[in-house]
Write an enzyme that holds these catalytic residues in place. Structure first.
Site, short mmCIF file in Angstrom:
data_model
loop_
_atom_site.label_atom_id
_atom_site.label_comp_id
_atom_site.label_asym_id
_atom_site.label_seq_id
_atom_site.Cartn_x
_atom_site.Cartn_y
_atom_site.Cartn_z
N HIS A 180 106.24 38.40 64.00
CA HIS A 180 106.60 36.99 64.12
C HIS A 180 107.55 36.73 65.28
CE1 HIS A 180 104.37 36.68 60.40
NE2 HIS A 180 104.13 35.46 60.83
N CYS A 220 93.73 29.47 63.30
CA CYS A 220 95.12 29.21 63.69
C CYS A 220 95.86 30.50 64.04
CB CYS A 220 95.86 28.46 62.59
SG CYS A 220 96.08 29.41 61.10
C1 PEP Z 1 97.90 34.57 60.69
O1 PEP Z 1 98.11 35.46 59.87
O2 PEP Z 1 96.99 34.62 61.53
C2 PEP Z 1 98.77 33.38 60.73
C3 PEP Z 1 98.49 32.35 61.49
O3 PEP Z 1 99.89 33.39 59.97
P1 PEP Z 1 101.22 34.21 60.32
O4 PEP Z 1 101.10 34.72 61.72
O5 PEP Z 1 102.35 33.27 60.17
O6 PEP Z 1 101.22 35.29 59.32
#
Ligand code: PEP
Ligand code: MG
Length: 752
Positions: A361, A674
């Site tokens: 993240h 996403c």
């Molecule tokens: C994903 O897992 O692709 C996502 C968009 O969520 P995060 O990156 O916040 O886990």
């Protein structure tokens, strides 16, 4: 045996001077194995030889002087074979090389073991004995285990040595390699916002100002004790009295009569406060670790926890003394959202995270902010970064330390070229999101960082495809109240209205921790994460949904997205709670509350196979390629060691994505993407070729992606898709798309 091994490794790790560490190592090993000689050789790749660094048994004067070529003698052979070699009569072996300076004639038995870190041979550890005998299995396994454990300690120690001994000149143009976290190049000064909160990263240092160090230590103890008082107060009523007693124990341990006095003593002997704390905590914790009684062994953990808290407070006070540079390269053990918020956006030019990988993240946040990031640079301990001028190359994952002026100028040129490219993309930001042949796309932004708002002018987006609500939770020191959440969500919904805002319910766990809600798990990405946690805490979930619903009043652009769904029962339970929240809010406000559209993140493979059932339950789904890749490939997205295996372009991931969009189309089930793949030029082309038409990405990528899509024809993509799907590996896939972009003369304008 295990205890002995651990102690040897810890002692090597603790010793600040590499030469002393190695000298200690050879005597300790010799003693532990009751043998007659132990030596350690370290590889020098420039000179292509192993240097005898320390020995207890050979001629001590040879240490630091005798070099053995990579293809010479038994040492070279151990390095070449990358496995232990155990010989009863070493001198009779054809590879034996006579080196008179080391005086080894009296030894016959030889066991050499390579020290390997990340597939690279760092050195060779040997034991020798006069008797003609093969070393037994226990001895061999001891040396192999020790060499494996030593490898990362030595890799670290070497870098540490290089960093502290080199003059500024020697460090010029020194390059560190990490992983590309976010594209771009920046030049700035390193700023350690939160020095490592882990003792291993603290290097031992002396100080000439014991009084100052003592005052520093007392202040940290005072703050720590106050923290314990607050914690004890907060937990009273929640914890039984015997559990609360731990706080009294901590208080007593910090008192002068206990650990406190030992630390004072160490400071008086010339150690700085941090080093004194580290030495004492490690010493006592180790004593507990070695105890037979399980209860007492656990007390080692208590002591480390206590030391950790004092260390954090020591570092905090140090931090306050360091002035923020004008151009900040934020360097941290693990960059968090809270840290990013602490540096003014206009001063933050890049991020370097010692831990983490491309889809951690922290890297996603950097991409959201449009600043370069390099991840997983664990060669250099944190404290050695302070105040260094750095060039951060987020395209290649490189960092240049204290670069020469001429190099800075070259990179400055690249920075200007990047800015020119961005200006080119931005010229088309207001034009429709469509392919050259007119196929329309919906381009939305991923949001969640308050400071990120400025980088995506809302009028040029089709809304928010993913609002990560966890960041506001992470930034606080307690769960936000319903009212706080309402205000926050209202701002986002208003900013983008009438376009949709897809708000994801709290997705903590994995690499996103709440400072006030600790989750300690062996396997956090497979553990209590996302919906699993919030369904177990309906009070958190309900407050969040109520806040979203209230924020949505008279705007009606709220969509709710459920993260980490792996089972249909989780969807049912979440829907039940959402209905309950709707009912409560309607009742409270005496209005007829419309139910928002509800969607599910497709990021756990199991739910990919239940799309028909899902389509009957919810209004839409959104594919999270970051987690889907990690779970399909069984590769931790946060672990730099396996970063080479993590690739959303893996043929298996691509096939899964293709099958999903085909199935969703047949079901007339709204689907979008996403994950980070949607914000990558190569990724978005493939997704568009497959049939996806709705993408949500970091706002800093939006202009580039729109510019790219406007230059491709769907017929070209239709031809590209089968070729790519037939590729045997992610590498081939990338090469193929590379060639496609090259043929279209787009490559140089994308830095793809
Ligand atoms: C994903 O897992 O692709 C996502 C968009 O969520 P995060 O990156 O916040 O886990
Ligand atoms: Mg996810």
């Amino acid at each position: 045996m295990l205890g002995q091994l651990r102690r040897i490794v810890q002692d090597v790790a603790q010793e600040p001077v590499l030469q002393n560490a190695l000298a200690g190592l050879v005597s300790r090993v010799k003693q532990a194995l009751e043998t007659e000689c132990c030596s350690v050789y370290l590889a020098n790749y420039e000179q292509q030889h192993f240097m005898l660094m320390a020995t207890d048994g050979l001629n001590p004067d040879a240490a630091g002087k005798i070099a053995i070529g990579f293809s010479e003698g038994l040492i070279g052979w151990v390095g070449q074979r990358e496995e232990p070699i155990n010989l009863a009569k070493a001198h009779l072996h054809p590879r034996f090389k006579v080196t008179p300076e080391v005086s080894e004639d009296r030894f016959s038995a030889f066991l050499g073991c390579p020290i390997i870190h990340h597939r690279k041979v760092l050195g060779v550890l040997t034991i020798q004995q006069a008797e003609d005998r093969v070393f037994n299995e226990d001895e061999e396994s001891f040396l192999v285990t020790l060499a494996a454990q030593l490898a990362s300690v030595l890799a670290n120690a070497e870098m540490r040595q290089a960093a502290s001994e080199s003059t500024k000149n020697q460090m010029q143009n020194g390059q560190l390699r990490g992983l590309p976290g976010a594209p771009g190049i920046a030049i700035g000064d390193a700023y350690i916002l939160e020095p490592a909160n882990d003792f291993n990263a603290i290097s031992l240092k002396r100080s000439d100002e014991p009084d100052k160090e003592l005052a520093h230590f007392y202040r940290a103890v005072k703050i720590t004790k106050a923290e314990f008082n607050r914690l004890a107060e907060r937990m009273s009523g929640h914890l039984p009295p015997d559990a609360l007693a731990i706080f009294d124990v901590y208080h007593q341990l910090l008192d002068a009569a206990s650990l406190g006095s030992e630390i004072e003593q160490q400071i008086a002997e010339g150690w700085c406060a941090k080093s004194a704390l580290k030495r004492v905590v490690e010493k006592f914790a180790r004593q507990f670790d070695d105890m037979d009684d399980a209860y007492l062994r656990e007390r080692g953990t208590d002591i480390r926890d206590l030391g950790q808290r004092v260390l954090n407070n020591l570092l905090d006070t140090e931090q306050r003394k360091i002035k923020l540079p004008q151009k900040v390269v934020l360097v941290a053990d693990n960059v968090t959202a809270t840290m990013l918020a602490e540096v003014p956006r206009e001063q933050l030019v890049a991020i370097v995270s010692l831990k983490g990988s491309v889809n951690s993240h922290a890297a996603i946040m950097a991409r959201a902010l449009g600043i370069p990031a390099v991840m997983g640079v664990n060669e250099l301990p944190l404290l050695h970064w302070q105040s260094q001028r750095l060039i951060v190359d987020g395209y290649h994952g490189h960092i240049l330390l204290s670069p020469a002026e001429a190099i800075c100028q070259e990179y400055q040129q690249l920075i200007s070229e990047d800015a020119a490219l961005m200006a080119t993309y931005l010229q088309e930001i207001a034009l429709p999101s469509q392919s050259a042949c007119g196929k329309a796309f919906s381009l939305m932004v991923n949001s969640g960082l308050a400071i990120e708002f400025e980088t995506a002018p809302p009028q040029y987006t089709d809304g928010v495809g993913l609002y990560r609500t966890e960041f506001p939770f992470i930034m606080r020191s307690r769960f936000p109240t319903e009212q706080e959440q309402i205000e926050l969500y209202r701002k986002v919904l208003e900013t983008y209205a009438p376009c949709p805002v897809i708000m994801r319910t709290l997705d903590v766990g994995g690499d996103k921790a709440l400072p006030y809600f600790s989750i300690v798990e062996e396997n956090p990405f497979l553990g209590w994460r996302g919906i699993r946690l919030t369904l177990d805490h309906p009070e958190i979930f309900l407050v969040q949904i109520r806040a979203m619903l209230k924020a949505n009043l008279a705007l009606d652009n709220l969509h709710i997205l459920l993260p980490m769904i792996s089972d249909l029962a989780e969807v049912d339970e979440a829907l039940r709670l959402i209905r309950q929240a709707c009912f409560e809010v309607s009742d409270e406000l005496a209005i007829d509350m419309p139910k928002p559209r509800i969607g599910v993140m497709i990021e756990v493979p199991s739910i990919m196979y239940q799309l028909p059932e899902l389509a009957r339950k919810v209004d839409f789904c959104s594919v999270g390629t970051n987690d889907l890749t990690q779970y399909l490939l069984a590769v931790d997205r946060n672990n730099p060691r396996v970063a080479g295996l993590y690739d959303a372009m893996h043929p298996a991931v691509l096939r899964a994505l293709y099958q999903m969009v085909q199935q969703a189309q047949a079901l007339q089930f709204t689907i979008s993407v996403c994950g980070e793949l949607a914000g990558e030029p190569a990724g978005v082309l493939l997704l568009a070729a497959m049939g996806y038409s709705s993408f949500s990405m970091n706002s800093s990528n939006l202009a580039k992606i729109k510019w790219l899509l406007r230059r491709v024809e769907m017929s070209e993509l239709a031809l590209l898709l089968p070729e790519v799907l037939a590729c045997p590996s992610a590498k081939h896939v990338r090469l193929h798309i590379h060639r496609f972009l090259e043929q279209k003369h787009l490559l140089s304008q994308l830095r793809a």
